[in-house]
Design an enzyme around this catalytic site. Structure first.
Site, PDB file in Angstrom:
ATOM      1  N   ASP A  34       0.932  -1.109   0.101  1.00 17.96           N
ATOM      2  CA  ASP A  34       0.111   0.193  -0.028  1.00 17.96           C
ATOM      3  C   ASP A  34       0.628   1.372   0.019  1.00 17.96           C
ATOM      4  O   ASP A  34       1.922   1.367   0.280  1.00 17.96           O
ATOM      5  CB  ASP A  34      -0.938  -0.012   1.286  1.00 17.96           C
ATOM      6  N   LYS A  55      -3.893   3.042  -3.436  1.00 19.83           N
ATOM      7  CA  LYS A  55      -5.011   3.436  -3.946  1.00 19.83           C
ATOM      8  C   LYS A  55      -4.796   5.118  -3.348  1.00 19.83           C
ATOM      9  O   LYS A  55      -4.478   5.351  -2.025  1.00 19.83           O
ATOM     10  CB  LYS A  55      -6.211   3.119  -3.295  1.00 19.83           C
ATOM     11  N   MET A 163      -9.363   9.128   8.655  1.00 21.39           N
ATOM     12  CA  MET A 163      -9.987   9.206   7.338  1.00 21.39           C
ATOM     13  C   MET A 163     -10.885  10.756   7.622  1.00 21.39           C
ATOM     14  O   MET A 163     -11.724  10.613   6.673  1.00 21.39           O
ATOM     15  CB  MET A 163     -10.537   8.366   6.507  1.00 21.39           C
TER      16      MET A 163
HETATM   17  N1  SAH Z   1      -4.943  -0.188   8.578  1.00 16.26           N
HETATM   18  C1  SAH Z   1      -4.516   1.288   8.876  1.00 16.26           C
HETATM   19  C2  SAH Z   1      -5.473   2.551   8.445  1.00 16.26           C
HETATM   20  C3  SAH Z   1      -5.834   2.613   7.103  1.00 16.26           C
HETATM   21  S1  SAH Z   1      -7.085   3.988   6.653  1.00 16.26           S
HETATM   22  C4  SAH Z   1      -4.139   1.432  10.186  1.00 16.26           C
HETATM   23  O1  SAH Z   1      -4.147   0.768  11.001  1.00 16.26           O
HETATM   24  O2  SAH Z   1      -3.424   2.525  10.803  1.00 16.26           O
HETATM   25  C5  SAH Z   1      -6.110   5.218   6.001  1.00 16.26           C
HETATM   26  C6  SAH Z   1      -6.325   6.214   7.463  1.00 16.26           C
HETATM   27  O3  SAH Z   1      -5.463   5.869   8.409  1.00 16.26           O
HETATM   28  C7  SAH Z   1      -5.799   7.722   7.013  1.00 16.26           C
HETATM   29  O4  SAH Z   1      -6.774   8.439   6.529  1.00 16.26           O
HETATM   30  C8  SAH Z   1      -5.436   8.156   8.494  1.00 16.26           C
HETATM   31  O5  SAH Z   1      -6.703   8.623   9.203  1.00 16.26           O
HETATM   32  C9  SAH Z   1      -5.077   7.039   9.052  1.00 16.26           C
HETATM   33  N2  SAH Z   1      -3.456   6.972   9.240  1.00 16.26           N
HETATM   34  C10 SAH Z   1      -2.781   5.944   8.522  1.00 16.26           C
HETATM   35  N3  SAH Z   1      -1.380   6.253   8.779  1.00 16.26           N
HETATM   36  C11 SAH Z   1      -1.417   7.352   9.605  1.00 16.26           C
HETATM   37  C12 SAH Z   1      -0.431   7.950  10.311  1.00 16.26           C
HETATM   38  N4  SAH Z   1       0.877   7.537  10.137  1.00 16.26           N
HETATM   39  N5  SAH Z   1      -0.823   9.053  11.103  1.00 16.26           N
HETATM   40  C13 SAH Z   1      -1.964   9.255  11.409  1.00 16.26           C
HETATM   41  N6  SAH Z   1      -2.969   8.578  10.674  1.00 16.26           N
HETATM   42  C14 SAH Z   1      -2.742   7.924   9.862  1.00 16.26           C
END
Ligand code: SAH
Length: 252
Positions: A34, A55, A163
């Site tokens: 990803d 994506k 998100m």
């Molecule tokens: N599976 C991932 C989430 C994927 S959805 C997890 O467990 O973290 C994608 C969303 O995750 C982004 O829009 C944001 O809200 C959050 N996100 C992902 N990486 C991040 C990071 N390093 N810091 C803050 N928010 C993050």
């Protein structure tokens, strides 16, 4: 026929992956990764073919069907296929759709957990998500519905929204409507787990102010008990009611 290992890459830099995740990566023939995963993880699987299936954007179904199909195709052609996902695969990772595709083809799989963004944000700000007495429940919520609408309620003492970075004013408005007080603490952390992580804290009513700092960066919004700063404990040698004000006293 091969097998698929879903691996949580963790929320940021490569060393936030689990030891097991790194070991499984080292056995991969192919890695489907990803956008939010650290490119430095390639060093853990130089033998593998790395395929970018990231994506962009929020709430779009575009591409997921193609990813499901590619995953099956690769698993049928190779011994070990790793599906590397940002954070934890089980949190807003569309894991259910990818598992369903594998089940439909009788392909074996395993899920290796990772550190989700909410936990990296709590670590970055030193604001524990649970608090003895006041923070007994935590919800992980996506602010976006699958139809691209903003949805937010009050369902736990601490709520972490994923998100929502592009819609902070709307998120605050919905949460106030849902019964959160204007004074409720809110914390926004973007790129948690990366060296350039940024954190801001607000009253819920002022959450919109965070937009300038976090624009264009993946961010989580924490609201409620777990967004409050930790208050220093009284030390045992500090008298509770000092007889005269001390010049060294700090306001806690
Ligand atoms: N599976 C991932 C989430 C994927 S959805 C997890 O467990 O973290 C994608 C969303 O995750 C982004 O829009 C944001 O809200 C959050 N996100 C992902 N990486 C991040 C990071 N390093 N810091 C803050 N928010 C993050």
């Amino acid at each position: 026929m091969g097998r698929v290992v879903f691996i949580g890459a963790g929320p940021g830099e490569a060393d936030l992956i689990t030891v097991r995740g790194r070991q499984r990566l080292a056995q991969a023939d192919v890695v489907l990764f990803d956008a939010l995963t650290d490119p430095a993880l390639r060093e853990a699987a130089p033998q593998a073919q790395w395929l970018d299936v990231g994506k962009r954007g929020f709430g779009h179904a575009t591409g997921q069907g193609a990813i499901n199909a590619l995953l099956v195709e690769q698993a049928l052609a190779h011994g070990c296929v790793v599906r590397l996902k940002g954070g934890d695969p089980s949190v807003f990772g569309r894991l259910e759709e990818e598992i369903a595709s594998l089940l439909a083809h009788g392909i074996a799989f395993e899920v290796v957990p990772g550190v989700t963004a909410a936990l990296a944000a709590a670590a970055h700000t030193a604001r524990p998500l649970t608090r003895r007495g006041s923070g007994r429940s935590v919800s992980l919520t996506t602010a976006m519905t699958h139809l691209g609408q903003l949805h937010a309620t009050r369902s736990a003492d601490t709520e972490v929204f994923y998100m929502a970075g592009q819609q902070l004013p709307e998120l605050a408005a919905r949460l106030l409507e849902a019964g959160w007080p204007a004074e409720a603490p809110a914390s926004v952390v973007s790129r948690a787990g990366w060296p350039d992580a940024q954190a801001t804290t607000h009253r819920l009513a002022d959450l919109a102010q965070a937009a300038a700092v976090h624009a264009g960066r993946p961010a989580v919004v924490t609201v409620g008990a777990g967004a409050a700063s930790v208050v220093p404990a009284r030390t045992t040698n500090t008298p509770e009611f000092p007889e005269s004000p001390s010049p060294a006293a700090t306001d806690d």
